[in-house]
Scaffold this motif. Structure first.
Motif, PDB file in Angstrom:
ATOM      1  N   LEU A 287       0.783  -1.228  -0.170  1.00 13.99           N
ATOM      2  CA  LEU A 287       0.012  -0.026  -0.098  1.00 13.99           C
ATOM      3  C   LEU A 287       0.922   1.236   0.001  1.00 13.99           C
ATOM      4  N   ILE A 288       0.742   2.035  -1.094  1.00 12.84           N
ATOM      5  CA  ILE A 288       1.644   3.265  -1.200  1.00 12.84           C
ATOM      6  C   ILE A 288       0.737   4.390  -0.596  1.00 12.84           C
ATOM      7  N   GLU A 289       0.799   5.023   0.410  1.00  9.63           N
ATOM      8  CA  GLU A 289       0.098   6.028   1.031  1.00  9.63           C
ATOM      9  C   GLU A 289       0.622   7.381   0.857  1.00  9.63           C
ATOM     10  N   ASP A 290      -0.107   8.234   0.172  1.00  9.99           N
ATOM     11  CA  ASP A 290       0.479   9.482  -0.280  1.00  9.99           C
ATOM     12  C   ASP A 290      -0.279  10.411   0.839  1.00  9.99           C
ATOM     13  N   GLU A 291       0.493  10.938   1.742  1.00 11.42           N
ATOM     14  CA  GLU A 291       0.200  11.644   2.801  1.00 11.42           C
ATOM     15  C   GLU A 291       0.461  13.236   2.827  1.00 11.42           C
ATOM     16  N   ILE A 292       0.543  13.654   1.497  1.00 12.17           N
ATOM     17  CA  ILE A 292       1.014  15.035   1.184  1.00 12.17           C
ATOM     18  C   ILE A 292       0.211  16.242   1.810  1.00 12.17           C
ATOM     19  N   TYR A 293      -1.100  15.793   2.026  1.00 13.08           N
ATOM     20  CA  TYR A 293      -1.945  16.810   2.623  1.00 13.08           C
ATOM     21  C   TYR A 293      -2.371  16.440   3.943  1.00 13.08           C
ATOM     22  N   ALA A 294      -1.866  15.602   4.653  1.00 14.56           N
ATOM     23  CA  ALA A 294      -2.402  15.071   5.790  1.00 14.56           C
ATOM     24  C   ALA A 294      -1.770  15.903   7.062  1.00 14.56           C
ATOM     25  N   ASP A 295      -1.180  16.964   6.803  1.00 18.04           N
ATOM     26  CA  ASP A 295      -0.830  18.036   7.724  1.00 18.04           C
ATOM     27  C   ASP A 295      -1.953  19.105   7.986  1.00 18.04           C
ATOM     28  N   LEU A 296      -2.914  19.185   6.813  1.00 18.41           N
ATOM     29  CA  LEU A 296      -3.736  20.267   6.740  1.00 18.41           C
ATOM     30  C   LEU A 296      -5.097  20.020   6.826  1.00 18.41           C
ATOM     31  N   VAL A 297      -5.417  18.968   7.638  1.00 17.78           N
ATOM     32  CA  VAL A 297      -6.730  18.631   8.124  1.00 17.78           C
ATOM     33  C   VAL A 297      -7.410  19.724   8.923  1.00 17.78           C
ATOM     34  N   SER A 326       5.463  20.394  -0.082  1.00 16.62           N
ATOM     35  CA  SER A 326       5.253  21.083  -1.094  1.00 16.62           C
ATOM     36  C   SER A 326       3.584  21.828  -1.222  1.00 16.62           C
ATOM     37  N   LYS A 327       3.007  21.351  -0.417  1.00 21.95           N
ATOM     38  CA  LYS A 327       1.580  21.932  -0.066  1.00 21.95           C
ATOM     39  C   LYS A 327       1.455  22.442   1.098  1.00 21.95           C
ATOM     40  N   THR A 328       2.406  22.474   1.976  1.00 22.63           N
ATOM     41  CA  THR A 328       2.471  22.966   3.331  1.00 22.63           C
ATOM     42  C   THR A 328       3.286  24.333   3.336  1.00 22.63           C
ATOM     43  N   VAL A 329       4.375  24.189   3.138  1.00 26.75           N
ATOM     44  CA  VAL A 329       5.396  25.185   2.999  1.00 26.75           C
ATOM     45  C   VAL A 329       5.603  26.005   1.622  1.00 26.75           C
ATOM     46  N   ALA A 330       6.292  25.352   0.669  1.00 31.75           N
ATOM     47  CA  ALA A 330       6.353  25.896  -0.470  1.00 31.75           C
ATOM     48  C   ALA A 330       6.897  24.802  -1.431  1.00 31.75           C
ATOM     49  N   LYS A 381      -1.660  28.262  11.522  1.00 31.84           N
ATOM     50  CA  LYS A 381      -1.929  29.331  10.739  1.00 31.84           C
ATOM     51  C   LYS A 381      -2.591  29.086   9.209  1.00 31.84           C
ATOM     52  N   VAL A 382      -1.918  28.591   8.389  1.00 32.73           N
ATOM     53  CA  VAL A 382      -2.296  28.316   7.250  1.00 32.73           C
ATOM     54  C   VAL A 382      -3.804  27.087   7.125  1.00 32.73           C
ATOM     55  N   THR A 383      -3.739  26.433   8.053  1.00 31.97           N
ATOM     56  CA  THR A 383      -4.843  25.451   8.143  1.00 31.97           C
ATOM     57  C   THR A 383      -6.337  26.250   8.613  1.00 31.97           C
ATOM     58  N   SER A 384      -6.047  27.017   9.197  1.00 34.80           N
ATOM     59  CA  SER A 384      -7.202  28.104   9.473  1.00 34.80           C
ATOM     60  C   SER A 384      -7.802  28.839   8.307  1.00 34.80           C
ATOM     61  N   ILE A 385      -6.610  29.400   7.606  1.00 33.26           N
ATOM     62  CA  ILE A 385      -6.847  30.296   6.578  1.00 33.26           C
ATOM     63  C   ILE A 385      -7.586  29.371   5.368  1.00 33.26           C
ATOM     64  N   ARG A 409     -17.505  18.429   0.592  1.00 32.68           N
ATOM     65  CA  ARG A 409     -17.234  18.920   1.843  1.00 32.68           C
ATOM     66  C   ARG A 409     -15.839  18.585   2.322  1.00 32.68           C
ATOM     67  N   PRO A 410     -15.011  19.440   1.894  1.00 39.93           N
ATOM     68  CA  PRO A 410     -13.598  18.872   2.196  1.00 39.93           C
ATOM     69  C   PRO A 410     -13.339  19.073   3.611  1.00 39.93           C
ATOM     70  N   GLN A 411     -12.684  18.020   4.278  1.00 36.84           N
ATOM     71  CA  GLN A 411     -12.158  17.872   5.782  1.00 36.84           C
ATOM     72  C   GLN A 411     -10.789  18.555   5.885  1.00 36.84           C
ATOM     73  N   GLY A 412     -10.168  18.838   4.950  1.00 39.60           N
ATOM     74  CA  GLY A 412      -8.756  19.212   4.926  1.00 39.60           C
ATOM     75  C   GLY A 412      -8.339  19.794   3.517  1.00 39.60           C
ATOM     76  N   GLY A 413      -6.968  20.345   3.601  1.00 38.92           N
ATOM     77  CA  GLY A 413      -6.583  20.896   2.334  1.00 38.92           C
ATOM     78  C   GLY A 413      -7.165  21.766   2.009  1.00 38.92           C
ATOM     79  N   PHE A 414      -7.165  22.229   0.409  1.00 39.80           N
ATOM     80  CA  PHE A 414      -7.742  23.540   0.067  1.00 39.80           C
ATOM     81  C   PHE A 414      -8.184  23.465  -1.412  1.00 39.80           C
ATOM     82  N   LEU A 415      -8.912  22.097  -1.479  1.00 39.02           N
ATOM     83  CA  LEU A 415      -9.442  21.612  -3.118  1.00 39.02           C
ATOM     84  C   LEU A 415     -10.914  21.215  -2.968  1.00 39.02           C
TER      85      LEU A 415
END
Length: 500
Positions: A287-297, A326-330, A381-385, A409-415
Protein backbone atom coordinates in the motif's frame (compact mmCIF):
# COMPACT_ATOMS: atom_id res chain seq x y z
CA UNK A 1 -32.87 48.55 21.14
CA UNK A 2 -35.60 48.58 23.83
CA UNK A 3 -37.71 50.92 21.68
CA UNK A 4 -37.21 48.68 18.62
CA UNK A 5 -38.52 45.74 20.58
CA UNK A 6 -41.66 47.51 21.72
CA UNK A 7 -42.52 48.63 18.18
CA UNK A 8 -41.74 45.41 16.35
CA UNK A 9 -42.93 43.07 19.10
CA UNK A 10 -40.10 40.71 18.12
CA UNK A 11 -37.87 39.26 20.84
CA UNK A 12 -34.83 41.38 21.48
CA UNK A 13 -32.41 38.55 20.74
CA UNK A 14 -33.92 38.18 17.25
CA UNK A 15 -33.18 41.85 16.54
CA UNK A 16 -29.59 41.28 17.63
CA UNK A 17 -29.39 38.19 15.40
CA UNK A 18 -30.76 40.20 12.47
CA UNK A 19 -28.05 42.82 12.90
CA UNK A 20 -25.38 40.12 12.92
CA UNK A 21 -26.82 38.64 9.71
CA UNK A 22 -26.70 42.07 8.09
CA UNK A 23 -23.00 42.35 8.99
CA UNK A 24 -22.38 38.88 7.51
CA UNK A 25 -24.29 39.63 4.31
CA UNK A 26 -22.61 42.98 3.68
CA UNK A 27 -19.13 41.57 4.24
CA UNK A 28 -18.37 43.24 7.56
CA UNK A 29 -18.12 39.74 9.07
CA UNK A 30 -16.74 37.55 6.24
CA UNK A 31 -17.01 33.77 6.24
CA UNK A 32 -14.50 32.26 8.65
CA UNK A 33 -14.09 35.42 10.74
CA UNK A 34 -14.67 35.52 14.49
CA UNK A 35 -17.87 37.21 15.59
CA UNK A 36 -17.60 39.87 18.31
CA UNK A 37 -17.31 38.48 21.81
CA UNK A 38 -20.54 38.19 23.76
CA UNK A 39 -19.55 40.84 26.27
CA UNK A 40 -18.26 43.35 23.74
CA UNK A 41 -21.39 43.07 21.60
CA UNK A 42 -23.60 43.42 24.67
CA UNK A 43 -21.81 46.66 25.56
CA UNK A 44 -21.95 47.91 21.95
CA UNK A 45 -25.69 47.26 21.54
CA UNK A 46 -26.58 48.10 25.16
CA UNK A 47 -28.28 44.78 25.77
CA UNK A 48 -27.72 42.03 28.31
CA UNK A 49 -25.16 39.27 27.89
CA UNK A 50 -27.95 36.69 27.96
CA UNK A 51 -29.64 38.44 25.01
CA UNK A 52 -26.46 38.18 22.91
CA UNK A 53 -26.00 34.53 23.93
CA UNK A 54 -29.56 33.79 22.81
CA UNK A 55 -28.93 35.58 19.50
CA UNK A 56 -25.74 33.61 18.88
CA UNK A 57 -27.48 30.33 19.71
CA UNK A 58 -30.24 31.20 17.22
CA UNK A 59 -27.63 31.90 14.52
CA UNK A 60 -25.89 28.64 15.40
CA UNK A 61 -29.19 26.77 14.90
CA UNK A 62 -29.63 28.54 11.55
CA UNK A 63 -26.15 27.50 10.44
CA UNK A 64 -24.82 31.04 10.28
CA UNK A 65 -22.38 30.78 13.22
CA UNK A 66 -20.22 27.93 14.46
CA UNK A 67 -19.02 27.77 18.09
CA UNK A 68 -15.44 26.77 18.80
CA UNK A 69 -14.43 25.76 22.33
CA UNK A 70 -12.55 28.48 24.23
CA UNK A 71 -12.46 30.61 21.09
CA UNK A 72 -15.91 32.05 20.41
CA UNK A 73 -18.32 32.02 17.48
CA UNK A 74 -17.21 32.02 13.84
CA UNK A 75 -19.10 32.85 10.66
CA UNK A 76 -20.05 29.81 8.61
CA UNK A 77 -20.59 29.62 4.87
CA UNK A 78 -24.27 29.58 3.95
CA UNK A 79 -24.82 27.03 1.22
CA UNK A 80 -28.07 26.51 -0.63
CA UNK A 81 -30.09 23.70 0.82
CA UNK A 82 -30.22 21.99 -2.58
CA UNK A 83 -26.43 21.90 -3.08
CA UNK A 84 -25.63 18.26 -2.49
CA UNK A 85 -22.41 16.28 -2.33
CA UNK A 86 -21.30 14.03 -5.20
CA UNK A 87 -22.23 10.38 -4.80
CA UNK A 88 -19.93 7.37 -4.57
CA UNK A 89 -18.04 7.09 -7.86
CA UNK A 90 -18.70 4.15 -10.20
CA UNK A 91 -15.61 3.59 -12.35
CA UNK A 92 -15.11 0.69 -14.79
CA UNK A 93 -14.23 -2.65 -13.19
CA UNK A 94 -11.26 -3.39 -15.43
CA UNK A 95 -7.74 -1.99 -15.49
CA UNK A 96 -6.81 0.36 -18.31
CA UNK A 97 -3.84 2.29 -19.67
CA UNK A 98 -3.47 6.00 -18.86
CA UNK A 99 -3.21 8.24 -21.92
CA UNK A 100 -4.17 11.82 -21.10
CA UNK A 101 -0.73 13.25 -20.36
CA UNK A 102 -0.81 16.08 -22.93
CA UNK A 103 -3.70 17.87 -21.25
CA UNK A 104 -1.94 17.66 -17.89
CA UNK A 105 1.22 19.19 -19.36
CA UNK A 106 -0.86 22.06 -20.76
CA UNK A 107 -2.39 22.64 -17.34
CA UNK A 108 1.01 22.74 -15.65
CA UNK A 109 2.13 25.35 -18.17
CA UNK A 110 -0.93 27.51 -17.52
CA UNK A 111 -0.68 27.47 -13.73
CA UNK A 112 2.47 29.58 -13.68
CA UNK A 113 1.48 32.16 -16.28
CA UNK A 114 1.25 35.77 -15.06
CA UNK A 115 -2.22 37.26 -15.20
CA UNK A 116 -3.95 33.88 -14.87
CA UNK A 117 -6.10 33.13 -11.82
CA UNK A 118 -4.90 29.59 -11.08
CA UNK A 119 -8.07 27.96 -9.78
CA UNK A 120 -6.94 24.74 -11.42
CA UNK A 121 -3.65 24.49 -9.54
CA UNK A 122 -3.11 22.47 -6.37
CA UNK A 123 -0.75 24.75 -4.52
CA UNK A 124 -1.59 26.94 -1.56
CA UNK A 125 -0.60 30.55 -1.11
CA UNK A 126 2.99 30.70 0.07
CA UNK A 127 3.13 32.33 3.49
CA UNK A 128 5.49 35.33 3.55
CA UNK A 129 6.43 34.49 7.11
CA UNK A 130 7.23 30.82 6.51
CA UNK A 131 9.16 31.17 3.27
CA UNK A 132 11.13 34.14 4.60
CA UNK A 133 12.00 32.08 7.67
CA UNK A 134 13.18 29.16 5.55
CA UNK A 135 15.15 31.45 3.21
CA UNK A 136 16.75 33.13 6.21
CA UNK A 137 17.78 29.73 7.54
CA UNK A 138 19.24 28.76 4.16
CA UNK A 139 21.22 32.00 4.05
CA UNK A 140 22.54 31.48 7.56
CA UNK A 141 23.47 27.86 6.92
CA UNK A 142 25.22 28.65 3.64
CA UNK A 143 27.37 31.22 5.46
CA UNK A 144 28.15 29.15 8.53
CA UNK A 145 28.55 25.79 6.75
CA UNK A 146 29.45 26.63 3.12
CA UNK A 147 31.13 23.32 2.30
CA UNK A 148 28.39 21.17 3.82
CA UNK A 149 25.54 23.14 2.26
CA UNK A 150 27.14 22.89 -1.21
CA UNK A 151 28.02 19.19 -1.12
CA UNK A 152 26.16 16.05 -2.12
CA UNK A 153 24.16 14.56 0.75
CA UNK A 154 23.77 10.78 1.18
CA UNK A 155 21.19 9.28 -1.22
CA UNK A 156 18.77 8.72 1.68
CA UNK A 157 19.07 12.39 2.66
CA UNK A 158 20.55 14.44 5.47
CA UNK A 159 20.35 12.74 8.85
CA UNK A 160 19.14 15.95 10.51
CA UNK A 161 16.01 16.10 8.34
CA UNK A 162 15.34 12.36 8.56
CA UNK A 163 15.39 12.68 12.36
CA UNK A 164 12.89 15.53 12.23
CA UNK A 165 10.57 13.60 9.93
CA UNK A 166 10.76 10.56 12.22
CA UNK A 167 9.86 12.77 15.19
CA UNK A 168 7.03 14.44 13.27
CA UNK A 169 5.42 11.08 12.45
CA UNK A 170 4.89 10.38 16.13
CA UNK A 171 1.79 12.56 15.61
CA UNK A 172 0.65 10.10 12.96
CA UNK A 173 1.01 7.17 15.35
CA UNK A 174 4.23 5.87 13.78
CA UNK A 175 7.38 4.75 15.57
CA UNK A 176 10.16 5.36 13.07
CA UNK A 177 13.92 5.46 12.91
CA UNK A 178 15.76 7.97 10.68
CA UNK A 179 17.02 4.92 8.77
CA UNK A 180 13.40 4.15 7.76
CA UNK A 181 13.18 7.41 5.76
CA UNK A 182 14.41 8.44 2.31
CA UNK A 183 14.37 12.13 1.40
CA UNK A 184 13.16 12.81 -2.16
CA UNK A 185 12.65 15.70 -4.60
CA UNK A 186 9.00 16.12 -3.71
CA UNK A 187 6.29 13.63 -2.78
CA UNK A 188 5.57 12.68 -6.40
CA UNK A 189 9.12 11.40 -6.80
CA UNK A 190 8.57 9.37 -3.64
CA UNK A 191 5.48 7.78 -5.21
CA UNK A 192 7.44 7.16 -8.43
CA UNK A 193 10.25 5.39 -6.54
CA UNK A 194 7.82 3.31 -4.50
CA UNK A 195 5.90 2.17 -7.58
CA UNK A 196 9.13 1.28 -9.39
CA UNK A 197 10.23 -0.79 -6.43
CA UNK A 198 7.13 -2.98 -6.34
CA UNK A 199 5.87 -3.20 -9.95
CA UNK A 200 6.93 -4.09 -13.48
CA UNK A 201 5.67 -2.55 -16.74
CA UNK A 202 2.29 -4.01 -17.62
CA UNK A 203 1.23 -4.53 -13.98
CA UNK A 204 -2.01 -3.03 -12.70
CA UNK A 205 -2.31 -0.80 -9.62
CA UNK A 206 -5.46 0.11 -7.70
CA UNK A 207 -6.28 3.82 -7.36
CA UNK A 208 -9.12 5.89 -5.96
CA UNK A 209 -11.55 7.31 -8.52
CA UNK A 210 -11.12 10.20 -9.00
CA UNK A 211 -7.49 10.56 -7.94
CA UNK A 212 -4.63 13.03 -8.20
CA UNK A 213 -3.58 13.34 -11.83
CA UNK A 214 0.12 13.30 -10.89
CA UNK A 215 -0.31 9.73 -9.67
CA UNK A 216 -1.99 8.81 -12.94
CA UNK A 217 0.86 10.39 -14.89
CA UNK A 218 3.38 8.38 -12.87
CA UNK A 219 1.42 5.21 -13.64
CA UNK A 220 1.53 6.15 -17.32
CA UNK A 221 5.28 6.87 -17.28
CA UNK A 222 6.04 3.50 -15.70
CA UNK A 223 3.97 1.60 -18.25
CA UNK A 224 1.44 0.43 -15.65
CA UNK A 225 -2.33 0.07 -15.82
CA UNK A 226 -4.82 1.74 -13.50
CA UNK A 227 -7.73 -0.04 -11.85
CA UNK A 228 -10.04 2.64 -10.47
CA UNK A 229 -11.85 1.92 -7.20
CA UNK A 230 -15.29 3.32 -6.27
CA UNK A 231 -14.65 6.21 -3.88
CA UNK A 232 -16.92 8.16 -1.51
CA UNK A 233 -16.36 11.94 -1.26
CA UNK A 234 -16.25 11.79 2.56
CA UNK A 235 -14.84 8.39 3.54
CA UNK A 236 -12.65 7.39 0.61
CA UNK A 237 -12.35 4.09 -1.28
CA UNK A 238 -14.79 1.21 -1.00
CA UNK A 239 -13.23 -1.56 1.08
CA UNK A 240 -15.71 -4.05 -0.40
CA UNK A 241 -14.43 -3.28 -3.88
CA UNK A 242 -10.83 -3.57 -2.72
CA UNK A 243 -11.58 -6.93 -1.10
CA UNK A 244 -12.71 -8.25 -4.48
CA UNK A 245 -9.64 -6.81 -6.20
CA UNK A 246 -7.28 -8.38 -3.67
CA UNK A 247 -9.01 -11.76 -3.63
CA UNK A 248 -8.79 -12.00 -7.41
CA UNK A 249 -5.16 -10.79 -7.40
CA UNK A 250 -5.97 -8.11 -9.98
CA UNK A 251 -3.26 -5.62 -8.89
CA UNK A 252 0.36 -5.57 -7.77
CA UNK A 253 0.02 -2.44 -5.58
CA UNK A 254 -2.45 0.13 -4.34
CA UNK A 255 -1.91 3.92 -4.18
CA UNK A 256 -4.27 5.92 -1.93
CA UNK A 257 -4.59 9.42 -0.45
CA UNK A 258 -6.36 8.66 2.85
CA UNK A 259 -6.10 12.15 4.41
CA UNK A 260 -7.50 15.33 2.78
CA UNK A 261 -7.73 13.55 -0.55
CA UNK A 262 -6.90 15.30 -3.82
CA UNK A 263 -9.36 16.20 -5.34
CA UNK A 264 -12.18 15.16 -2.95
CA UNK A 265 -10.89 16.35 0.43
CA UNK A 266 -12.09 13.12 2.07
CA UNK A 267 -10.59 11.55 5.17
CA UNK A 268 -10.64 7.79 5.48
CA UNK A 269 -12.07 6.73 8.88
CA UNK A 270 -9.61 5.19 11.30
CA UNK A 271 -11.40 1.85 11.37
CA UNK A 272 -11.30 1.69 7.56
CA UNK A 273 -7.53 2.27 7.69
CA UNK A 274 -7.13 -0.54 10.18
CA UNK A 275 -9.16 -2.90 7.99
CA UNK A 276 -7.29 -1.87 4.86
CA UNK A 277 -3.88 -2.59 6.39
CA UNK A 278 -5.09 -6.03 7.51
CA UNK A 279 -6.30 -6.65 3.95
CA UNK A 280 -3.01 -5.68 2.27
CA UNK A 281 -1.02 -7.79 4.72
CA UNK A 282 -3.22 -10.79 4.05
CA UNK A 283 -2.99 -10.30 0.28
CA UNK A 284 0.76 -9.48 0.48
CA UNK A 285 0.19 -6.33 -1.62
CA UNK A 286 2.05 -3.05 -0.92
CA UNK A 287 0.00 0.00 0.00
CA UNK A 288 1.53 3.31 -1.11
CA UNK A 289 0.04 5.99 1.17
CA UNK A 290 0.23 9.57 -0.14
CA UNK A 291 0.21 11.85 2.93
CA UNK A 292 1.05 15.14 1.22
CA UNK A 293 -2.10 16.87 2.60
CA UNK A 294 -2.32 15.03 5.94
CA UNK A 295 -0.92 17.99 7.92
CA UNK A 296 -3.69 20.27 6.59
CA UNK A 297 -6.76 18.59 8.11
CA UNK A 298 -9.22 21.07 9.60
CA UNK A 299 -10.10 19.27 12.82
CA UNK A 300 -7.31 18.05 15.13
CA UNK A 301 -5.85 15.62 15.85
CA UNK A 302 -3.96 14.76 12.70
CA UNK A 303 -5.24 11.44 11.30
CA UNK A 304 -3.21 8.35 12.08
CA UNK A 305 -1.21 7.11 9.13
CA UNK A 306 -2.19 3.73 7.71
CA UNK A 307 1.40 2.81 8.50
CA UNK A 308 0.62 3.07 12.22
CA UNK A 309 -1.69 0.05 11.95
CA UNK A 310 0.97 -2.15 10.34
CA UNK A 311 2.39 -3.76 13.46
CA UNK A 312 5.76 -5.41 13.61
CA UNK A 313 9.26 -4.34 12.57
CA UNK A 314 9.53 -1.49 10.08
CA UNK A 315 11.62 -3.67 7.79
CA UNK A 316 8.56 -5.87 7.24
CA UNK A 317 5.91 -3.18 6.74
CA UNK A 318 3.61 -3.45 3.72
CA UNK A 319 2.79 0.29 3.88
CA UNK A 320 4.99 2.76 1.99
CA UNK A 321 4.35 6.34 3.15
CA UNK A 322 5.00 9.35 0.90
CA UNK A 323 4.90 12.97 2.04
CA UNK A 324 6.56 16.37 1.74
CA UNK A 325 6.19 20.12 2.17
CA UNK A 326 5.15 21.23 -1.33
CA UNK A 327 1.55 21.76 -0.16
CA UNK A 328 2.38 23.06 3.30
CA UNK A 329 5.45 25.34 3.05
CA UNK A 330 6.44 25.93 -0.58
CA UNK A 331 6.60 23.79 -3.73
CA UNK A 332 9.89 25.41 -4.76
CA UNK A 333 11.76 23.68 -1.92
CA UNK A 334 11.22 20.34 -3.73
CA UNK A 335 11.58 18.37 -0.51
CA UNK A 336 9.58 15.21 0.04
CA UNK A 337 10.13 11.87 1.70
CA UNK A 338 9.12 8.26 1.63
CA UNK A 339 9.04 5.58 4.30
CA UNK A 340 9.35 2.48 2.10
CA UNK A 341 9.03 -0.24 4.75
CA UNK A 342 10.40 -3.57 3.56
CA UNK A 343 11.54 -1.94 0.30
CA UNK A 344 13.77 0.75 1.89
CA UNK A 345 17.03 -0.61 0.42
CA UNK A 346 15.56 -0.85 -3.07
CA UNK A 347 14.09 2.67 -2.93
CA UNK A 348 17.37 4.13 -1.61
CA UNK A 349 19.31 2.45 -4.40
CA UNK A 350 16.93 3.75 -7.08
CA UNK A 351 17.06 7.25 -5.59
CA UNK A 352 20.86 7.22 -5.91
CA UNK A 353 20.75 6.10 -9.55
CA UNK A 354 17.95 8.53 -10.45
CA UNK A 355 19.46 11.83 -9.26
CA UNK A 356 21.88 10.99 -6.41
CA UNK A 357 19.99 12.92 -3.69
CA UNK A 358 17.65 15.80 -2.90
CA UNK A 359 19.28 19.27 -2.59
CA UNK A 360 21.31 19.69 0.59
CA UNK A 361 20.62 23.29 1.59
CA UNK A 362 16.79 23.06 1.62
CA UNK A 363 17.05 19.84 3.63
CA UNK A 364 19.19 21.51 6.30
CA UNK A 365 16.95 24.59 6.46
CA UNK A 366 13.74 22.56 6.68
CA UNK A 367 15.22 20.39 9.44
CA UNK A 368 16.02 23.49 11.50
CA UNK A 369 12.61 25.04 10.70
CA UNK A 370 10.91 21.92 12.06
CA UNK A 371 13.24 21.62 15.06
CA UNK A 372 12.58 25.21 16.14
CA UNK A 373 8.79 24.81 15.94
CA UNK A 374 8.34 26.99 12.86
CA UNK A 375 6.66 24.25 10.84
CA UNK A 376 4.11 23.56 13.56
CA UNK A 377 3.24 27.26 13.98
CA UNK A 378 2.96 27.69 10.22
CA UNK A 379 0.56 24.75 9.88
CA UNK A 380 -1.79 26.11 12.54
CA UNK A 381 -1.94 29.42 10.71
CA UNK A 382 -2.44 28.21 7.14
CA UNK A 383 -4.92 25.46 8.05
CA UNK A 384 -7.22 28.06 9.57
CA UNK A 385 -6.89 30.22 6.45
CA UNK A 386 -7.59 27.31 4.09
CA UNK A 387 -10.64 26.27 6.05
CA UNK A 388 -12.16 29.75 5.77
CA UNK A 389 -11.36 30.00 2.07
CA UNK A 390 -12.86 26.58 1.29
CA UNK A 391 -16.06 27.69 2.99
CA UNK A 392 -16.07 31.02 1.16
CA UNK A 393 -15.42 29.39 -2.21
CA UNK A 394 -18.20 26.86 -1.56
CA UNK A 395 -20.55 29.73 -0.82
CA UNK A 396 -19.65 31.52 -4.06
CA UNK A 397 -20.06 28.36 -6.14
CA UNK A 398 -23.45 27.69 -4.54
CA UNK A 399 -24.50 31.23 -5.43
CA UNK A 400 -23.25 31.43 -9.03
CA UNK A 401 -23.27 27.87 -10.42
CA UNK A 402 -26.36 25.96 -11.66
CA UNK A 403 -28.78 24.74 -9.02
CA UNK A 404 -28.07 21.04 -9.69
CA UNK A 405 -24.34 21.48 -9.05
CA UNK A 406 -22.82 19.14 -6.45
CA UNK A 407 -19.92 20.23 -4.23
CA UNK A 408 -17.70 18.21 -1.92
CA UNK A 409 -17.34 19.05 1.78
CA UNK A 410 -13.55 18.84 2.24
CA UNK A 411 -12.27 17.92 5.69
CA UNK A 412 -8.81 19.26 4.98
CA UNK A 413 -6.54 20.77 2.34
CA UNK A 414 -7.69 23.52 0.00
CA UNK A 415 -9.38 21.78 -2.94
CA UNK A 416 -13.03 21.50 -4.01
CA UNK A 417 -14.46 18.90 -6.37
CA UNK A 418 -17.42 20.32 -8.28
CA UNK A 419 -19.85 18.15 -10.23
CA UNK A 420 -21.68 20.18 -12.89
CA UNK A 421 -24.79 19.19 -14.88
CA UNK A 422 -24.15 16.13 -17.06
CA UNK A 423 -24.33 18.07 -20.34
CA UNK A 424 -21.30 20.14 -19.33
CA UNK A 425 -17.90 19.49 -20.93
CA UNK A 426 -15.24 20.69 -18.49
CA UNK A 427 -12.56 20.72 -21.21
CA UNK A 428 -14.64 23.16 -23.25
CA UNK A 429 -15.27 25.18 -20.07
CA UNK A 430 -11.51 25.21 -19.44
CA UNK A 431 -10.84 26.54 -22.95
CA UNK A 432 -13.41 29.31 -22.53
CA UNK A 433 -12.24 30.18 -19.01
CA UNK A 434 -8.57 30.52 -19.94
CA UNK A 435 -9.59 33.19 -22.46
CA UNK A 436 -11.06 35.10 -19.51
CA UNK A 437 -7.86 34.73 -17.50
CA UNK A 438 -9.10 31.89 -15.28
CA UNK A 439 -7.51 28.43 -15.20
CA UNK A 440 -9.53 25.42 -13.98
CA UNK A 441 -8.69 21.73 -13.84
CA UNK A 442 -11.06 19.56 -15.95
CA UNK A 443 -12.27 16.38 -14.29
CA UNK A 444 -11.06 14.07 -17.08
CA UNK A 445 -7.44 14.34 -15.90
CA UNK A 446 -8.38 12.63 -12.62
CA UNK A 447 -9.40 9.38 -14.30
CA UNK A 448 -7.55 6.83 -16.39
CA UNK A 449 -10.71 6.19 -18.37
CA UNK A 450 -11.70 9.79 -19.12
CA UNK A 451 -14.54 9.92 -16.61
CA UNK A 452 -15.72 13.07 -14.81
CA UNK A 453 -15.96 15.19 -17.96
CA UNK A 454 -18.68 17.23 -16.25
CA UNK A 455 -16.51 17.85 -13.15
CA UNK A 456 -13.86 20.40 -12.25
CA UNK A 457 -11.39 20.82 -9.40
CA UNK A 458 -11.16 24.27 -7.80
CA UNK A 459 -8.18 25.53 -5.81
CA UNK A 460 -9.23 27.51 -2.71
CA UNK A 461 -5.69 27.98 -1.42
CA UNK A 462 -4.64 31.00 -3.45
CA UNK A 463 -3.92 34.31 -1.81
CA UNK A 464 -7.48 35.65 -1.55
CA UNK A 465 -7.95 38.75 -3.69
CA UNK A 466 -10.90 40.51 -5.34
CA UNK A 467 -9.74 38.95 -8.64
CA UNK A 468 -9.98 35.45 -7.15
CA UNK A 469 -13.45 36.16 -5.78
CA UNK A 470 -14.63 37.53 -9.14
CA UNK A 471 -13.39 34.42 -10.94
CA UNK A 472 -16.28 32.30 -9.65
CA UNK A 473 -19.05 34.56 -11.04
CA UNK A 474 -17.08 34.57 -14.31
CA UNK A 475 -17.10 30.77 -14.38
CA UNK A 476 -20.78 30.71 -13.45
CA UNK A 477 -21.61 32.95 -16.40
CA UNK A 478 -19.57 30.77 -18.79
CA UNK A 479 -21.33 27.64 -17.52
CA UNK A 480 -24.74 29.26 -18.03
CA UNK A 481 -23.77 30.25 -21.59
CA UNK A 482 -22.60 26.72 -22.43
CA UNK A 483 -25.77 25.19 -21.02
CA UNK A 484 -27.89 27.62 -23.02
CA UNK A 485 -25.91 26.75 -26.17
CA UNK A 486 -26.59 23.05 -25.60
CA UNK A 487 -30.28 23.70 -25.05
CA UNK A 488 -30.52 25.78 -28.23
CA UNK A 489 -28.62 23.14 -30.20
CA UNK A 490 -31.08 20.50 -29.01
CA UNK A 491 -33.84 22.26 -30.94
CA UNK A 492 -31.90 22.19 -34.21
CA UNK A 493 -32.57 19.51 -36.87
CA UNK A 494 -30.11 16.65 -36.77
CA UNK A 495 -29.11 17.28 -33.11
CA UNK A 496 -27.13 14.38 -31.67
CA UNK A 497 -27.14 14.29 -27.82
CA UNK A 498 -24.18 11.89 -27.81
CA UNK A 499 -21.97 14.70 -29.12
CA UNK A 500 -22.60 16.86 -26.04
Amino acid sequence: MENTQSKSQTPLYEDVARQIIEMIDNGTLPVGSRAPSVRSLAVQLKVSVSTVVAAYRLLEDQGRLQPRPQSGFYVRALRRENVEEPLMSRPPETASAVTVGDLRLLLLTEFGQPGIIGLGASNGAVSDWSIKAVHSLMSSISRSQPLLSASYPPPAGMATLRRQVARWYIRAGCKLSPDDIVITCGALEAIHLCLRAVTQPGDAVALESPTYWGILQTVEMLGLKALEIPTHPRTGPSLDALEVVFSQKLVKAIVLIPSAHNPLGSIMPEENRRQLVAMVRKADIPLIEDEIYADLVFEPPRPRSCRSFDEGPSSQSHVMVCGGVSKTVAPSLRIGWCIPGKWVKEVTRMKAWLNIAAPTLPQLALAQFMDEGGYDRHLRKVTSIYRRQVERMSELIAEHFPRDTRITRPQGGFLLWVELPEIMDSVTLHDRAIQKGVSICPGVVFSATGKYRNCIRINCGLLWTPEVERAIPTLGKLIAELIEAHQNAATEPGYDATQC
